[in-house]
Design an enzyme around this catalytic site. Structure first.
Site, PDB file in Angstrom:
ATOM      1  N   ILE A   6      53.218  17.210  -6.980  1.00  0.00           N
ATOM      2  CA  ILE A   6      53.309  16.232  -7.679  1.00  0.00           C
ATOM      3  C   ILE A   6      52.143  15.528  -8.253  1.00  0.00           C
ATOM      4  O   ILE A   6      51.855  15.066  -9.485  1.00  0.00           O
ATOM      5  CB  ILE A   6      53.912  14.818  -6.948  1.00  0.00           C
ATOM      6  CG1 ILE A   6      55.386  15.230  -6.639  1.00  0.00           C
ATOM      7  CG2 ILE A   6      53.947  13.648  -7.688  1.00  0.00           C
ATOM      8  CD1 ILE A   6      56.103  14.192  -5.703  1.00  0.00           C
ATOM      9  N   ALA A  12      43.361  13.954  -1.689  1.00  0.00           N
ATOM     10  CA  ALA A  12      44.605  14.499  -1.016  1.00  0.00           C
ATOM     11  C   ALA A  12      45.568  15.305  -2.345  1.00  0.00           C
ATOM     12  O   ALA A  12      45.277  14.828  -3.464  1.00  0.00           O
ATOM     13  CB  ALA A  12      45.588  13.387  -0.425  1.00  0.00           C
ATOM     14  N   ASP A 115      42.305  -0.391  -3.856  1.00  0.00           N
ATOM     15  CA  ASP A 115      42.727   0.250  -4.901  1.00  0.00           C
ATOM     16  C   ASP A 115      43.783  -0.151  -5.938  1.00  0.00           C
ATOM     17  O   ASP A 115      44.620   0.677  -6.025  1.00  0.00           O
ATOM     18  CB  ASP A 115      42.651   1.764  -4.626  1.00  0.00           C
ATOM     19  CG  ASP A 115      42.492   2.607  -5.865  1.00  0.00           C
ATOM     20  OD1 ASP A 115      41.804   2.307  -6.868  1.00  0.00           O
ATOM     21  OD2 ASP A 115      42.763   3.688  -5.995  1.00  0.00           O
TER      22      ASP A 115
HETATM   23  N1  LIG Z   1      56.245   7.692  -1.991  1.00  0.00           N
HETATM   24  C1  LIG Z   1      56.071   8.381  -3.090  1.00  0.00           C
HETATM   25  N2  LIG Z   1      57.012   8.694  -4.036  1.00  0.00           N
HETATM   26  C2  LIG Z   1      57.048   8.889  -5.143  1.00  0.00           C
HETATM   27  N3  LIG Z   1      55.653   9.516  -5.612  1.00  0.00           N
HETATM   28  C3  LIG Z   1      54.691   9.208  -5.076  1.00  0.00           C
HETATM   29  C4  LIG Z   1      54.935   8.568  -3.767  1.00  0.00           C
HETATM   30  N4  LIG Z   1      53.483   8.466  -2.983  1.00  0.00           N
HETATM   31  C5  LIG Z   1      52.683   9.300  -4.130  1.00  0.00           C
HETATM   32  N5  LIG Z   1      53.497   9.476  -5.336  1.00  0.00           N
HETATM   33  C6  LIG Z   1      52.929  10.083  -6.432  1.00  0.00           C
HETATM   34  O1  LIG Z   1      51.633  10.856  -5.920  1.00  0.00           O
HETATM   35  C7  LIG Z   1      50.398  10.218  -6.917  1.00  0.00           C
HETATM   36  C8  LIG Z   1      49.235  10.172  -5.895  1.00  0.00           C
HETATM   37  O2  LIG Z   1      49.465   9.527  -4.694  1.00  0.00           O
HETATM   38  P1  LIG Z   1      48.650   8.508  -4.048  1.00  0.00           P
HETATM   39  O3  LIG Z   1      49.266   8.161  -2.652  1.00  0.00           O
HETATM   40  O4  LIG Z   1      48.183   7.454  -5.105  1.00  0.00           O
HETATM   41  O5  LIG Z   1      47.190   9.358  -3.807  1.00  0.00           O
HETATM   42  P2  LIG Z   1      45.832   9.627  -4.667  1.00  0.00           P
HETATM   43  O6  LIG Z   1      45.005   8.923  -3.289  1.00  0.00           O
HETATM   44  O7  LIG Z   1      45.422  11.107  -4.607  1.00  0.00           O
HETATM   45  O8  LIG Z   1      45.585   8.781  -5.456  1.00  0.00           O
HETATM   46  C9  LIG Z   1      50.874   8.629  -7.168  1.00  0.00           C
HETATM   47  O9  LIG Z   1      50.282   8.404  -8.458  1.00  0.00           O
HETATM   48  C10 LIG Z   1      52.471   8.823  -7.533  1.00  0.00           C
HETATM   49  O10 LIG Z   1      52.581   9.509  -8.742  1.00  0.00           O
HETATM   50 MG   LIG Z   2      46.576   6.774  -6.050  1.00  0.00          MG
END
Ligand SMILES: Nc1ncnc2c1ncn2[C@@H]1O[C@H](COP(=O)(O)OP(=O)(O)O)[C@@H](O)[C@H]1O
Ligand SMILES: [Mg+2]
Length: 200
Positions: A6, A12, A115
């Site tokens: 995704i 990560a 953030d």
């Molecule tokens: N629980 C979730 N359900 C659906 N999409 C998710 C979820 N968690 C993260 N994502 C998708 O993955 C992307 C990156 O996740 P995130 O936790 O923000 O990681 P990072 O630390 O890389 O920014 C988010 O912008 C979203 O599009």
């Molecule tokens: Mg993020």
């Protein structure tokens, strides 16, 4: 069963998966070759555990966050939310009010997000707003940290969106007066005008 990727961030990678037939995402903290292996392993473990604990706390207090389904050493399995983040969608006014209410709720249980930008707010198909990405979150009652969450949102959205956000925050927060006062101070003293904050 891991399927599509995704997202790929600095820290990560997020994949789509399932846990006991529940649609899920897995946040896999990737190895950093520039770090000493043992230290790298410890950092990824500690951050995974910390994010899981804060998510579980927020969940238990009724903040809209994905549920933690499973925790592995470097991987966090969360319920998959169906929708899009506010930086991608062109959200309604209501979404920014919800963003303010939701941040107030988070701060009221003494969690700072670290953030809080439109990229970490997800609007689902039913119009419900969810906070994601607790990778920089802290359990704290620091007025400064809370004010910085608001400042980051202020710098990430337009004036009208910010007004809706801030108004809802002020109504929902237990300590909005002190926190908004600190926000003004931070802006006047011109601290935190750093590249990291400006670029997220
Ligand atoms: N629980 C979730 N359900 C659906 N999409 C998710 C979820 N968690 C993260 N994502 C998708 O993955 C992307 C990156 O996740 P995130 O936790 O923000 O990681 P990072 O630390 O890389 O920014 C988010 O912008 C979203 O599009
Ligand atoms: Mg993020």
């Amino acid at each position: 069963m891991v399927t599509g990727k995704i997202s790929e961030g600095a820290e990560a990678v997020i994949y789509e998966t399932e846990v006991l037939d529940i649609p899920a995402v897995v946040k896999d903290r990737i190895k950093k070759e520039y770090r000493i292996a043992k230290l790298d392993d410890e950092i990824r473990r500690a951050r995974t555990k910390k994010e899981a604990r804060i998510l579980a706390l927020a969940s238990s207090k009724g903040v809209n966050v994905p549920r933690v389904l499973l925790v592995e050493e470097h991987r966090l399995y969360l319920t998959k939310l169906d929708g899009g983040t506010l930086n991608v969608l062109k959200p309604s006014k209501k979404a920014f009010g919800d963003a303010g209410r939701m941040l107030a709720k988070l701060h009221n249980i003494n969690v700072s997000h670290g953030d809080y930008t439109p990229a970490n707010l997800l609007l689902d198909k039913s119009g419900r707003l969810w906070i994601i990405d607790f990778g920089l979150a802290e359990i704290t009652n620091s007025v400064e940290e809370k004010a910085l969450d608001i400042l980051l949102m202020k710098r990430s959205v337009g004036k009208a969106e910010y007004r809706d956000f801030a108004e809802a925050y002020a109504k929902g927060s237990d300590r909005s007066e002190g926190i908004l006062e600190r926000l003004g101070e931070i802006e006047r003293r011109g601290r935190y005008q750093t590249r990291t904050l400006l670029t997220g």
